[in-house]
Scaffold this motif. Structure first.
Motif, PDB file in Angstrom:
ATOM      1  N   THR A 133      -7.688 -24.389 -18.082  1.00 47.97           N
ATOM      2  CA  THR A 133      -8.341 -24.175 -19.368  1.00 47.97           C
ATOM      3  C   THR A 133      -9.808 -24.585 -19.362  1.00 47.97           C
ATOM      4  N   ASN A 134     -10.131 -25.760 -18.779  1.00 48.35           N
ATOM      5  CA  ASN A 134     -11.521 -26.226 -18.817  1.00 48.35           C
ATOM      6  C   ASN A 134     -12.451 -25.293 -18.059  1.00 48.35           C
ATOM      7  N   ASN A 135     -11.989 -24.721 -16.950  1.00 44.64           N
ATOM      8  CA  ASN A 135     -12.824 -23.766 -16.209  1.00 44.64           C
ATOM      9  C   ASN A 135     -12.825 -22.400 -16.876  1.00 44.64           C
ATOM     10  N   LEU A 136     -11.740 -22.046 -17.565  1.00 47.64           N
ATOM     11  CA  LEU A 136     -11.674 -20.765 -18.259  1.00 47.64           C
ATOM     12  C   LEU A 136     -12.722 -20.700 -19.359  1.00 47.64           C
ATOM     13  N   VAL A 137     -12.940 -21.811 -20.054  1.00 47.25           N
ATOM     14  CA  VAL A 137     -13.945 -21.847 -21.125  1.00 47.25           C
ATOM     15  C   VAL A 137     -15.313 -21.446 -20.579  1.00 47.25           C
ATOM     16  N   SER A 138     -15.669 -21.980 -19.415  1.00 52.00           N
ATOM     17  CA  SER A 138     -16.958 -21.656 -18.792  1.00 52.00           C
ATOM     18  C   SER A 138     -17.032 -20.170 -18.446  1.00 52.00           C
ATOM     19  N   ALA A 139     -15.950 -19.639 -17.867  1.00 55.78           N
ATOM     20  CA  ALA A 139     -15.932 -18.221 -17.492  1.00 55.78           C
ATOM     21  C   ALA A 139     -16.057 -17.325 -18.726  1.00 55.78           C
ATOM     22  N   LEU A 140     -15.329 -17.665 -19.791  1.00 55.73           N
ATOM     23  CA  LEU A 140     -15.363 -16.831 -21.000  1.00 55.73           C
ATOM     24  C   LEU A 140     -16.700 -16.958 -21.720  1.00 55.73           C
ATOM     25  N   ASN A 141     -17.341 -18.116 -21.631  1.00 59.42           N
ATOM     26  CA  ASN A 141     -18.678 -18.243 -22.213  1.00 59.42           C
ATOM     27  C   ASN A 141     -19.651 -17.279 -21.540  1.00 59.42           C
ATOM     28  N   GLU A 142     -19.575 -17.218 -20.213  1.00 58.48           N
ATOM     29  CA  GLU A 142     -20.434 -16.279 -19.477  1.00 58.48           C
ATOM     30  C   GLU A 142     -20.101 -14.842 -19.865  1.00 58.48           C
ATOM     31  N   HIS A 143     -18.807 -14.565 -19.996  1.00 58.33           N
ATOM     32  CA  HIS A 143     -18.349 -13.231 -20.403  1.00 58.33           C
ATOM     33  C   HIS A 143     -18.919 -12.848 -21.764  1.00 58.33           C
ATOM     34  N   VAL A 144     -18.854 -13.763 -22.722  1.00 57.09           N
ATOM     35  CA  VAL A 144     -19.340 -13.482 -24.078  1.00 57.09           C
ATOM     36  C   VAL A 144     -20.855 -13.261 -24.078  1.00 57.09           C
ATOM     37  N   GLN A 145     -21.572 -14.051 -23.292  1.00 56.65           N
ATOM     38  CA  GLN A 145     -23.023 -13.872 -23.206  1.00 56.65           C
ATOM     39  C   GLN A 145     -23.367 -12.475 -22.699  1.00 56.65           C
ATOM     40  N   LEU A 146     -22.624 -12.001 -21.704  1.00 56.69           N
ATOM     41  CA  LEU A 146     -22.853 -10.650 -21.185  1.00 56.69           C
ATOM     42  C   LEU A 146     -22.553  -9.598 -22.251  1.00 56.69           C
ATOM     43  N   ARG A 147     -21.473  -9.786 -23.000  1.00 52.47           N
ATOM     44  CA  ARG A 147     -21.139  -8.824 -24.061  1.00 52.47           C
ATOM     45  C   ARG A 147     -22.221  -8.795 -25.129  1.00 52.47           C
ATOM     46  N   MET A 148     -22.762  -9.952 -25.484  1.00 51.54           N
ATOM     47  CA  MET A 148     -23.830 -10.009 -26.483  1.00 51.54           C
ATOM     48  C   MET A 148     -25.069  -9.274 -25.980  1.00 51.54           C
ATOM     49  N   ARG A 149     -25.372  -9.440 -24.683  1.00 51.95           N
ATOM     50  CA  ARG A 149     -26.504  -8.706 -24.106  1.00 51.95           C
ATOM     51  C   ARG A 149     -26.225  -7.200 -24.127  1.00 51.95           C
ATOM     52  N   GLY A 150     -24.971  -6.835 -23.820  1.00 45.29           N
ATOM     53  CA  GLY A 150     -24.593  -5.429 -23.886  1.00 45.29           C
ATOM     54  C   GLY A 150     -24.723  -4.864 -25.289  1.00 45.29           C
ATOM     55  N   ASN A 151     -24.345  -5.673 -26.303  1.00 48.14           N
ATOM     56  CA  ASN A 151     -24.477  -5.230 -27.698  1.00 48.14           C
ATOM     57  C   ASN A 151     -25.941  -4.960 -28.046  1.00 48.14           C
ATOM     58  N   SER A 152     -26.817  -5.846 -27.583  1.00 50.15           N
ATOM     59  CA  SER A 152     -28.249  -5.673 -27.860  1.00 50.15           C
ATOM     60  C   SER A 152     -28.776  -4.385 -27.215  1.00 50.15           C
ATOM     61  N   LEU A 153     -28.365  -4.147 -25.976  1.00 49.52           N
ATOM     62  CA  LEU A 153     -28.800  -2.927 -25.278  1.00 49.52           C
ATOM     63  C   LEU A 153     -28.233  -1.687 -25.966  1.00 49.52           C
ATOM     64  N   TYR A 154     -27.010  -1.773 -26.440  1.00 47.99           N
ATOM     65  CA  TYR A 154     -26.381  -0.645 -27.149  1.00 47.99           C
ATOM     66  C   TYR A 154     -27.159  -0.324 -28.421  1.00 47.99           C
ATOM     67  N   GLU A 155     -27.522  -1.353 -29.175  1.00 49.12           N
ATOM     68  CA  GLU A 155     -28.270  -1.144 -30.422  1.00 49.12           C
ATOM     69  C   GLU A 155     -29.631  -0.514 -30.152  1.00 49.12           C
ATOM     70  N   GLN A 156     -30.181  -0.784 -28.949  1.00 48.00           N
ATOM     71  CA  GLN A 156     -31.465  -0.172 -28.565  1.00 48.00           C
ATOM     72  C   GLN A 156     -31.267   1.223 -27.960  1.00 48.00           C
ATOM     73  N   ARG A 157     -30.010   1.670 -27.946  1.00 48.29           N
ATOM     74  CA  ARG A 157     -29.635   2.981 -27.387  1.00 48.29           C
ATOM     75  C   ARG A 157     -29.942   3.070 -25.885  1.00 48.29           C
ATOM     76  N   ARG A 158     -29.915   1.949 -25.219  1.00 43.37           N
ATOM     77  CA  ARG A 158     -30.101   1.909 -23.760  1.00 43.37           C
ATOM     78  C   ARG A 158     -28.694   1.923 -23.140  1.00 43.37           C
TER      79      ARG A 158
END
Length: 284
Positions: A133-158
């Motif tokens: 669990t403690n290592n999963l939190v770190s992995a999922l945090n990185e995952h969420v950061q990537l999704r947020m970056r993807g959302n920003s790129l999507y909104e820019q139509r990139r």
């Protein structure tokens, strides 16, 4: 008294599961080739390294030997053992570093599979790393950061860049496996959300077939999610599969969950698209 007995039964079940897991691990190691056994032998006496090696047996294709004979993995184990022996790392630090290295390797091998019939994100049915669990939190945090970056790129139509970013995020949740049902539900929830993101990108570039495939995969993980079904209905509209689009919308309507106006809007989209397709066919 009853609670005490239940605790005893739970402990017995846990010991039984541990013994069964240890027995299965020994059998997998002994069933591997001589080279694989020689490679892992120096590390099996160190608990944290043994746990890492044990994750090699979780491969759904039975590729324990490929992990045990991988030069990069063996170098990682060698360095970790040296650092532990010299006191430069604690067991917790070593496990975190090694899990991170395996995740990075999984993302690298999974990148670039965003189109052409392959499932996005790579590794969806291959090697899995069981993560505490403690290592999963770190992995999922990185995952969420990537999704947020993807959302920003999507909104820019990139869209090409957002697809690559979402695919990188997906590769993380495709690689990790929870050690308990709660952690696995969290992994599946994040994977479903990422597949929905990827489906939205495919729809934005009018690749409706890819969108349907991705959203159907998401639906297998989290069946009958209303927003997912509405998105897939719109993808079916884009493909001209109006009957399937109606089936998804009718299912959502039966839940009485979404705003009726949103459901009505999709139903109107189906009717308009079907009418336009009919007129086009008549004009030929």
């Amino acid at each position: 008294m009853l609670a005490k007995q239940q605790r005893q039964e739970i402990r017995q079940m846990e010991r039984g599961a541990e013994e069964s897991g240890a027995r299965e691990f020994r059998e997998r190691v002994l069933a591997s080739g001589a080279e694989a056994q020689r490679n892992v032998a120096p590390y099996l006496e160190i608990p944290v390294l043994r746990r890492i090696i044990k994750t090699f047996t979780n491969d759904t294709r039975g590729d324990f030997e490929k992990w045990a004979c991988n030069p990069l993995v063996l170098e990682m184990l060698k360095r970790a053992k040296s650092a532990l022996d010299e006191g430069r790392l604690t067991e917790q630090e070593a496990e975190t570093v090694m899990i991170g290295s395996l995740l990075d390797g999984g993302k690298a091998s999974g990148s670039g599979n965003s189109s052409g019939g392959s499932k996005p994100g790579g590794n969806s049915g291959g090697k899995k790393v069981r993560v505490e669990t403690n290592n999963l939190v770190s992995a999922l945090n990185e995952h969420v950061q990537l999704r947020m970056r993807g959302n920003s790129l999507y909104e820019q139509r990139r869209f090409p860049e957002s697809l690559r970013t979402y695919t990188e995020a997906l590769s993380i949740v495709n690689l990790v496996q929870g050690t308990n049902s709660g952690d696995q539900r969290e992994i599946d929830k994040n994977k479903t959300a990422t597949l929905m993101n990827i489906g939205a990108v495919h729809m934005a570039v009018h690749d409706f077939g890819a969108a349907i495939g991705t959203l159907t995969e998401a639906n297998e993980l989290m069946p009958n999610h209303p927003k997912l079904l509405i998105r897939r209905a719109r993808a079916f509209i884009g493909r001209g599969e109006f009957q399937k689009a109606r089936a998804d919308v009718d299912l959502v309507e039966s839940f009485e969950y979404l705003d009726p106006r949103e459901i009505s809007a999709v139903q109107n989209e189906i009717n308009k698209a079907e009418h336009a397709a009919f007129r086009a066919e008549r004009a030929i």
